[in-house]
Design a protein around this motif. Structure first.
Motif, PDB file in Angstrom:
ATOM      1  N   LEU A 166       0.804  -1.221   0.000  1.00 51.29           N
ATOM      2  CA  LEU A 166       0.000   0.000   0.000  1.00 51.29           C
ATOM      3  C   LEU A 166       0.833   1.266   0.000  1.00 51.29           C
ATOM      4  O   LEU A 166       0.483   2.256  -0.658  1.00 51.29           O
ATOM      5  N   TRP A 167       1.944   1.270   0.734  1.00 51.17           N
ATOM      6  CA  TRP A 167       2.739   2.491   0.853  1.00 51.17           C
ATOM      7  C   TRP A 167       3.829   2.597  -0.213  1.00 51.17           C
ATOM      8  O   TRP A 167       4.623   3.518  -0.185  1.00 51.17           O
ATOM      9  N   THR A 171       3.635   0.753  -6.911  1.00 50.16           N
ATOM     10  CA  THR A 171       2.508  -0.162  -7.154  1.00 50.16           C
ATOM     11  C   THR A 171       1.201   0.588  -7.391  1.00 50.16           C
ATOM     12  O   THR A 171       0.193  -0.035  -7.715  1.00 50.16           O
ATOM     13  N   TRP A 172       1.207   1.907  -7.237  1.00 51.78           N
ATOM     14  CA  TRP A 172      -0.035   2.670  -7.338  1.00 51.78           C
ATOM     15  C   TRP A 172      -0.518   2.745  -8.789  1.00 51.78           C
ATOM     16  O   TRP A 172       0.284   2.859  -9.736  1.00 51.78           O
ATOM     17  N   THR A 173      -1.821   2.719  -8.972  1.00 50.04           N
ATOM     18  CA  THR A 173      -2.424   2.849 -10.292  1.00 50.04           C
ATOM     19  C   THR A 173      -2.221   4.265 -10.834  1.00 50.04           C
ATOM     20  O   THR A 173      -2.302   5.242 -10.076  1.00 50.04           O
ATOM     21  N   LEU A 178      -7.539   5.750 -12.481  1.00 50.96           N
ATOM     22  CA  LEU A 178      -8.262   5.627 -11.211  1.00 50.96           C
ATOM     23  C   LEU A 178      -9.765   5.823 -11.408  1.00 50.96           C
ATOM     24  O   LEU A 178     -10.190   6.559 -12.311  1.00 50.96           O
ATOM     25  N   PRO A 179     -10.592   5.170 -10.589  1.00 50.07           N
ATOM     26  CA  PRO A 179     -12.031   5.434 -10.638  1.00 50.07           C
ATOM     27  C   PRO A 179     -12.311   6.903 -10.365  1.00 50.07           C
ATOM     28  O   PRO A 179     -11.608   7.540  -9.574  1.00 50.07           O
TER      29      PRO A 179
END
Length: 212
Positions: A166-167, A171-173, A178-179
């Motif tokens: 998560l941090w 790995t972030w989209t 994003l929605p």
């Protein structure tokens, strides 16, 4: 109304559950304390985000996010804390639940840290100018507060954060993928003559003008 379980092969008893999962270690069994010690206070002082879990008198559950500058939750003493209620959407799901069922669960997060602090207890809705004034931001007191009488405190391990990464920004989209909250709201609300663009403008105005 109680709904019948539609999933196959469900676990019915704690004994069945334990046959699959095993039993917790001595460390896990002994990690729960019933008060806010210096470690819990230090964690809360560095936390800028928490999730708040409540249920109504029928057991219908709700989880709500709360966030502000680190240390926004006010620790009154070693058994009580207060969460400020800033301006929101006025549904008041959490507070309405608390009025009929005081049981509450909190999970405190610190950005970048895998471990979380979990606190369970009994909650009250507070309207006390002196106490709420201690949590003022930009000269504005919280509208209300959620007071919690602490019953359990314990650290939750970091496995979920390690699995999800998560941090880890890598790995972030991508933002473009994003929605879109405004698009989802427009689709769900189905208000006449209110499209994604109009809702987007309402959200931006709300974020800009009514955070406190």
């Amino acid at each position: 109304m109680k709904l019948e379980n539609t999933f196959p092969n469900t676990i019915k008893t704690v004994e069945e559950l334990r046959e699959i999962t095993g039993k917790p270690s001595e460390l896990v069994n002994n990690k729960v304390i019933s008060y806010l010690d210096e470690h819990c206070r230090g964690f809360i002082a560095k936390s800028s985000f928490l999730t708040l879990s409540t249920a109504d008198e029928l057991g219908f559950c709700d989880v709500s996010p709360r966030g502000d500058a680190a240390g926004f939750v006010y620790v009154l003493n070693d058994k009580q804390l207060i969460i400020p209620e800033r301006p929101g959407n006025k549904r008041m799901d959490s507070m309405r639940n608390i009025l009929s069922n005081p049981n509450i669960g909190l999970m405190f997060l610190i950005p970048g840290l895998g471990e979380t602090l979990r606190i369970n207890g009994k909650a009250s809705v507070i309207h006390d100018e002196e106490l709420l004034g201690k949590m003022a931001v930009n000269g504005k007191n919280p509208l209300l507060g959620i007071g919690v009488d602490v019953e359990e405190c314990f650290i939750h391990c970091a496995k979920a954060f390690k699995r999800s990464e998560l941090w880890n920004p890598e790995t972030w989209t991508d933002k473009e993928e994003l929605p879109k909250g405004a698009k989802i709201l427009a689709a769900h609300a189905k208000l006449p003559n209110v499209d994604e663009e109009a809702i987007g403008k309402l959200l931006e105005k709300s974020y800009r003008d009514t955070l406190y």
